[in-house]
Design a protein around this motif. Structure first.
Motif, PDB file in Angstrom:
ATOM      1  N   ALA A  88     -48.573  45.606 -25.255  1.00 58.63           N
ATOM      2  CA  ALA A  88     -49.128  45.157 -23.974  1.00 58.63           C
ATOM      3  C   ALA A  88     -50.632  45.394 -23.926  1.00 58.63           C
ATOM      4  O   ALA A  88     -51.401  44.547 -23.442  1.00 58.63           O
ATOM      5  N   VAL A  89     -51.072  46.544 -24.432  1.00 62.94           N
ATOM      6  CA  VAL A  89     -52.509  46.838 -24.474  1.00 62.94           C
ATOM      7  C   VAL A  89     -53.226  45.863 -25.395  1.00 62.94           C
ATOM      8  O   VAL A  89     -54.281  45.302 -25.053  1.00 62.94           O
ATOM      9  N   VAL A  90     -52.657  45.619 -26.577  1.00 67.21           N
ATOM     10  CA  VAL A  90     -53.273  44.694 -27.538  1.00 67.21           C
ATOM     11  C   VAL A  90     -53.343  43.288 -26.949  1.00 67.21           C
ATOM     12  O   VAL A  90     -54.370  42.600 -27.060  1.00 67.21           O
ATOM     13  N   ALA A  91     -52.279  42.871 -26.303  1.00 68.78           N
ATOM     14  CA  ALA A  91     -52.252  41.526 -25.721  1.00 68.78           C
ATOM     15  C   ALA A  91     -53.319  41.365 -24.641  1.00 68.78           C
ATOM     16  O   ALA A  91     -53.885  40.280 -24.465  1.00 68.78           O
ATOM     17  N   GLY A  92     -53.626  42.447 -23.948  1.00 65.39           N
ATOM     18  CA  GLY A  92     -54.629  42.379 -22.887  1.00 65.39           C
ATOM     19  C   GLY A  92     -56.055  42.481 -23.378  1.00 65.39           C
ATOM     20  O   GLY A  92     -56.989  42.210 -22.613  1.00 65.39           O
ATOM     21  N   GLY A  93     -56.237  42.908 -24.631  1.00 63.45           N
ATOM     22  CA  GLY A  93     -57.583  43.032 -25.171  1.00 63.45           C
ATOM     23  C   GLY A  93     -58.410  44.050 -24.399  1.00 63.45           C
ATOM     24  O   GLY A  93     -57.894  45.054 -23.877  1.00 63.45           O
ATOM     25  N   GLY A  94     -59.701  43.784 -24.314  1.00 61.64           N
ATOM     26  CA  GLY A  94     -60.601  44.710 -23.638  1.00 61.64           C
ATOM     27  C   GLY A  94     -60.244  44.943 -22.182  1.00 61.64           C
ATOM     28  O   GLY A  94     -60.542  46.007 -21.627  1.00 61.64           O
ATOM     29  N   ARG A  95     -59.593  43.977 -21.541  1.00 65.04           N
ATOM     30  CA  ARG A  95     -59.199  44.132 -20.135  1.00 65.04           C
ATOM     31  C   ARG A  95     -58.234  45.297 -19.946  1.00 65.04           C
ATOM     32  O   ARG A  95     -58.139  45.865 -18.859  1.00 65.04           O
ATOM     33  N   SER A  96     -57.541  45.670 -21.019  1.00 62.28           N
ATOM     34  CA  SER A  96     -56.568  46.762 -20.926  1.00 62.28           C
ATOM     35  C   SER A  96     -57.218  48.111 -20.697  1.00 62.28           C
ATOM     36  O   SER A  96     -56.546  49.077 -20.327  1.00 62.28           O
ATOM     37  N   MET A  97     -58.516  48.216 -20.932  1.00 62.14           N
ATOM     38  CA  MET A  97     -59.215  49.480 -20.713  1.00 62.14           C
ATOM     39  C   MET A  97     -59.583  49.701 -19.254  1.00 62.14           C
ATOM     40  O   MET A  97     -60.000  50.790 -18.866  1.00 62.14           O
ATOM     41  N   ASP A  98     -59.444  48.681 -18.444  1.00 59.59           N
ATOM     42  CA  ASP A  98     -59.725  48.813 -17.013  1.00 59.59           C
ATOM     43  C   ASP A  98     -58.593  49.614 -16.368  1.00 59.59           C
ATOM     44  O   ASP A  98     -57.411  49.363 -16.621  1.00 59.59           O
ATOM     45  N   LEU A  99     -58.949  50.591 -15.526  1.00 56.78           N
ATOM     46  CA  LEU A  99     -57.924  51.406 -14.880  1.00 56.78           C
ATOM     47  C   LEU A  99     -57.002  50.595 -13.983  1.00 56.78           C
ATOM     48  O   LEU A  99     -55.918  51.044 -13.630  1.00 56.78           O
ATOM     49  N   GLY A 100     -57.431  49.404 -13.611  1.00 57.38           N
ATOM     50  CA  GLY A 100     -56.584  48.537 -12.798  1.00 57.38           C
ATOM     51  C   GLY A 100     -55.676  47.648 -13.613  1.00 57.38           C
ATOM     52  O   GLY A 100     -54.942  46.833 -13.051  1.00 57.38           O
TER      53      GLY A 100
END
Length: 347
Positions: A304-316
Motif C-alpha cells: 500500500a505504501v509503495v502503491a502510494g509513492g511519495g504521497r504515502s509519507m503524508d501523515l494524512g
C-alpha cells in the motif's frame, strides 16, 4: 431480543462505512472522539459475546471475528478501544459473584464501556501490581503500564497478585480517584489516538463486592497462554484494508489479488486451529500460522505504501496509517512464546 448474525455483521459494516472509514485519518491524528464511542455503544456490538438474558447477542465466534476484522480495518484506534470491552464481558459472564448482576447487563447493552488493566500479569516473575486484603476489601499497589481508552471507558477490570500467588480481578470506575493516578496520554508511533496511559496505584481500595474472579496465578497462566498463540482478526482486517488500497492503485491489482489469496489461506488455517476443541494442543502450528499472518500483513501494508509513492509519507495518507497500525499489531498482546516464534521465522 438478539440480532441475527447477518444483522450484526451488517451493523458493523454500516458503522465502518458511514463513520469510521471517512474519519479514520482524522482520528489517527486527533484521537478517538466520544462520538465514536457513543456510536459503538448504540451499534449493539458491545454485547456480541454476552448472554441473551443479560441483553447480549450470544453471537457465534465467527460473527465476532468478522466484526472485529471490519472494525480494525476501518479504524484500528476505535477498534482497539472497543475490543478491550469484550474481555470484561467474558469474565463477568463466567463469574458467579454478585458483581455479575450489577454490571453485566449495562456492559452487554452498551450503556457502559469497559477497559482492561491486567495484561501486566504476563510479566511474571515480575509482579507489577500487588493485591492485599484490607478492611474487608482489597488494596492495590503498583503500576499498570498500559491502559487503553482512558477518558472513554466507564469501568475497568483491574488485577493484582497476592502474596499467596493468587490473582484477584476487580471492577473499578475508570477515573482518577484516591489511590489511582493516570499518566499523561502516551505518545506512540501508532494508535496514540486510542488514549493509552499508565496507571499509578498507591493504596487503591475496592470492596469485596467489586471482585469478579480469584484464581491461582498458575491457573491464569495456563488458561491465558493459548489465547495469544492464535492470529488476531485485527491482523486480517488491517491487511484486507491495505489490499483494498493496493487494488485501487494504478499498477496494484495483480499484486493485491496474489496477496489476498495468501491472506485467505492463512485466515482459514488460523481460524480452524483457533476452533480446535483443545486450546492447549497444536501450539507450534498456531504460532506458525500467526507469524505467516504477520508476513502477509507486512507485505500488504508495504504494498500500500509503495502503491502510494511519495504521497504515502503524508501523515494524512491512508496507506501510511495502515502501515503504522500493522506495526502496532506485530507487538499487540505479544508474549514470550509469540516473540520467540516470530523472531525465529524472520531469521
Amino acid at each position: 431480543m438478539t440480532l441475527a448474525a447477518d444483522a450484526l455483521v451488517a451493523r458493523a459494516r454500516r458503522l465502518a462505512d458511514d463513520l469510521l472509514v471517512p474519519h479514520a485519518e482524522q482520528v489517527d491524528q486527533e484521537g478517538v472522539p466520544g462520538s465514536h464511542v457513543e456510536a459503538v455503544k448504540r451499534s449493539g456490538l458491545l454485547g456480541l459475546g454476552a448472554p441473551v438474558e443479560y441483553g447480549g447477542s450470544a453471537a457465534p465466534v465467527a460473527v465476532f471475528r468478522e466484526t472485529e476484522e471490519i472494525l480494525a480495518g476501518a479504524c484500528c484506534s476505535t477498534w482497539f478501544v472497543q475490543t478491550q470491552h469484550h474481555r470484561p464481558v467474558k469474565l463477568l459472564t463466567e463469574s458467579e459473584l454478585p458483581v455479575r448482576d450489577r454490571l453485566l447487563r449495562p456492559l452487554a447493552t452498551g450503556e457502559l464501556l469497559a477497559g482492561i488493566a491486567y495484561t501486566h500479569l504476563r510479566a511474571f516473575p515480575r509482579v507489577p501490581v500487588r493485591a492485599v486484603p484490607d478492611r474487608g476489601g482489597w488494596r492495590f499497589d503498583g503500576t499498570v503500564s498500559w491502559y487503553t481508552g482512558w477518558g472513554l471507558n466507564d469501568v475497568m477490570v483491574l488485577a493484582g497478585v497476592t502474596d499467596e500467588d493468587e490473582v484477584v480481578f476487580v471492577c473499578a470506575e475508570a477515573r482518577e480517584q484516591p489511590g489511582l493516578r493516570p499518566s499523561p496520554p502516551l505518545r506512540l508511533a501508532a494508535l496514540t489516538a486510542a488514549r493509552t496511559v499508565s496507571l499509578a496505584l498507591d493504596g487503591l481500595w475496592l470492596p469485596e463486592e467489586a471482585v469478579v474472579l480469584r484464581l491461582p496465578r498458575k491457573d491464569f497462566a495456563r488458561l491465558d497462554r493459548p489465547k495469544n498463540t492464535n492470529a488476531s482478526p485485527a491482523v486480517f482486517g488491517v491487511a484486507d484494508a491495505a489490499l483494498d488500497v493496493v487494488a485501487g492503485s494504478r499498477d496494484g491489482r495483480e499484486t493485491a489479488e496474489a496477496l489476498r489469496v495468501r491472506l485467505d489461506e492463512v485466515r482459514r488455517g488460523a481460524y480452524a486451529l483457533a476452533d480446535h476443541p483443545v486450546p492447549h494442543e497444536h501450539i507450534e502450528e498456531r504460532l506458525a500460522l500467526k507469524t505467516r499472518a504477520y508476513d502477509v500483513l507486512r507485505a500488504a501494508t508495504a504494498a500500500a505504501v509503495v502503491a502510494g509513492g511519495g504521497r504515502s509519507m503524508d501523515l494524512g495518507s491512508r496507506a501510511q496509517r495502515l502501515a503504522r497500525e500493522g506495526m502496532f499489531l506485530l507487538v499487540q498482546g505479544q508474549t514470550d512464546d509469540v516473540r520467540r516464534a516470530h523472531l525465529a521465522s524472520l531469521a
